[in-house]
Motif scaffolding. Structure first.
Motif, PDB file in Angstrom:
ATOM      1  N   ARG A   1      80.786 -87.569  97.087  1.00 24.42           N
ATOM      2  CA  ARG A   1      81.903 -88.063  96.281  1.00 24.42           C
ATOM      3  C   ARG A   1      82.674 -86.926  95.622  1.00 24.42           C
ATOM      4  N   THR A   2      81.967 -85.890  95.195  1.00 26.01           N
ATOM      5  CA  THR A   2      82.611 -84.830  94.414  1.00 26.01           C
ATOM      6  C   THR A   2      82.791 -83.522  95.184  1.00 26.01           C
ATOM      7  N   ARG A   3      82.177 -83.398  96.337  1.00 27.32           N
ATOM      8  CA  ARG A   3      82.259 -82.141  97.091  1.00 27.32           C
ATOM      9  C   ARG A   3      83.710 -81.791  97.398  1.00 27.32           C
ATOM     10  N   GLY A   4      84.088 -80.541  97.105  1.00 32.73           N
ATOM     11  CA  GLY A   4      85.431 -80.063  97.378  1.00 32.73           C
ATOM     12  C   GLY A   4      86.464 -80.399  96.327  1.00 32.73           C
ATOM     13  N   MET A   5      86.054 -81.120  95.287  1.00 33.13           N
ATOM     14  CA  MET A   5      87.013 -81.565  94.278  1.00 33.13           C
ATOM     15  C   MET A   5      87.168 -80.522  93.174  1.00 33.13           C
ATOM     16  N   PRO A   6      88.223 -80.622  92.351  1.00 35.41           N
ATOM     17  CA  PRO A   6      88.482 -79.629  91.301  1.00 35.41           C
ATOM     18  C   PRO A   6      87.288 -79.436  90.371  1.00 35.41           C
ATOM     19  N   GLY A   7      87.049 -78.179  90.012  1.00 33.32           N
ATOM     20  CA  GLY A   7      85.963 -77.855  89.100  1.00 33.32           C
ATOM     21  C   GLY A   7      84.624 -77.648  89.770  1.00 33.32           C
ATOM     22  N   ARG A   8      84.543 -77.966  91.037  1.00 34.44           N
ATOM     23  CA  ARG A   8      83.290 -77.802  91.772  1.00 34.44           C
ATOM     24  C   ARG A   8      83.218 -76.390  92.348  1.00 34.44           C
ATOM     25  N   PRO A   9      82.008 -75.802  92.421  1.00 35.76           N
ATOM     26  CA  PRO A   9      81.891 -74.490  93.057  1.00 35.76           C
ATOM     27  C   PRO A   9      82.241 -74.522  94.538  1.00 35.76           C
TER      28      PRO A   9
END
Length: 255
Positions: A83-91
């Motif tokens: 769900r969050t991979r590649g999204m803003p704020g992620r390493p």
């Protein structure tokens, strides 16, 4: 865990996807990479496959995360991480573009995998505005540094700073259109198939400009590009970012 390679990448992909689909812990399969970009695969291309697991369920396929071969390149992650991979704020924000043209091969969650993927394909309105403003400020800063060095007869650092303007410029241009900046490998592919509107940003006109800046940092070429980006940014409502630089912009505009 072992993967048996077939005689071709297609055989290996077919065998592995059949094996993954037989495992009830697998929630989805998503194909990305050059194989989802028409005309881009070569005889050296493998298949980039995301295996999405149900949250909290044991699965022997988890041990294959980051498996790489000449045929297959795997990312194995649970749904929550997908769900969050590649999204803003992620390493791993650098991975965002890999989902822009990705294809869903399996979705056992009534379209959930596809809906998550769709949210990654384009920047949200607020996300795009924030990204464009931030990158625009960084772009102006880098051009200013470069042109100051050229003004002061220091072409070496001026050239290096000029090269660093290019990633910021591309981020701005794509964010202004709510688009994810493509990997360099796919830049021409994107510009030709989904143009950014203004003829100045066509592949035939923009790419030679970028190569010139990377090649020698030519101040006149930098100023010409800045002029176009300034106009596009102001038209999109980012005049405040530019105006915060005050008279420093004179150096970027001077013929």
């Amino acid at each position: 865990m072992h993967i048996t390679l077939g005689s071709t990448p297609e055989d290996t992909l077919a065998a592995f996807t059949a094996r993954a689909a037989a495992d009830p812990a697998v929630a989805g399969l998503v194909l990305s990479g050059s194989q989802v970009h028409e005309g881009m695969p070569t005889r050296h291309s493998d298949y980039d496959l995301h295996v999405i697991l149900r949250d909290g369920q044991a699965c022997e396929l988890a041990g294959l995360d980051r498996f790489r071969s000449a045929h297959l390149d795997l990312v194995v992650i649970e749904l929550a991480e997908f769900r969050t991979r590649g999204m803003p704020g992620r390493p791993d924000h650098f991975a965002r573009y890999s989902y822009v043209h990705a294809e869903v091969l399996l979705d056992r969650l009534d379209g959930t995998v596809a809906r998550i993927l769709d949210k990654k394909r384009r920047l949200g309105a607020d996300e795009a505005r924030e990204a464009a403003a931030g990158r625009l400020d960084a772009y102006v800063n880098q051009v200013y540094r470069s042109l100051k060095s050229y003004r002061d007869d220091r072409p070496g650092p001026g050239h290096l700073d000029a090269a660093e303007t290019v990633p910021h410029a591309l981020e701005v241009l794509f964010a202004l259109h709510r688009r994810v900046r493509p990997y360099n490998k796919y830049l021409r592919w994107e510009l030709e198939r989904q143009p950014l509107g203004d003829p100045r940003w066509s592949a035939e006109r923009l790419l030679p400009v970028l190569r010139s800046i990377l090649g020698d940092g030519d101040p006149a070429t930098q100023r010409a590009l800045f002029t176009g980006i300034e106009r596009a940014a102001r038209d999109a409502g980012h005049g405040e970012v530019l105006d915060s630089w005050g008279t420093d912009l004179d150096l970027l505009r001077r013929p």
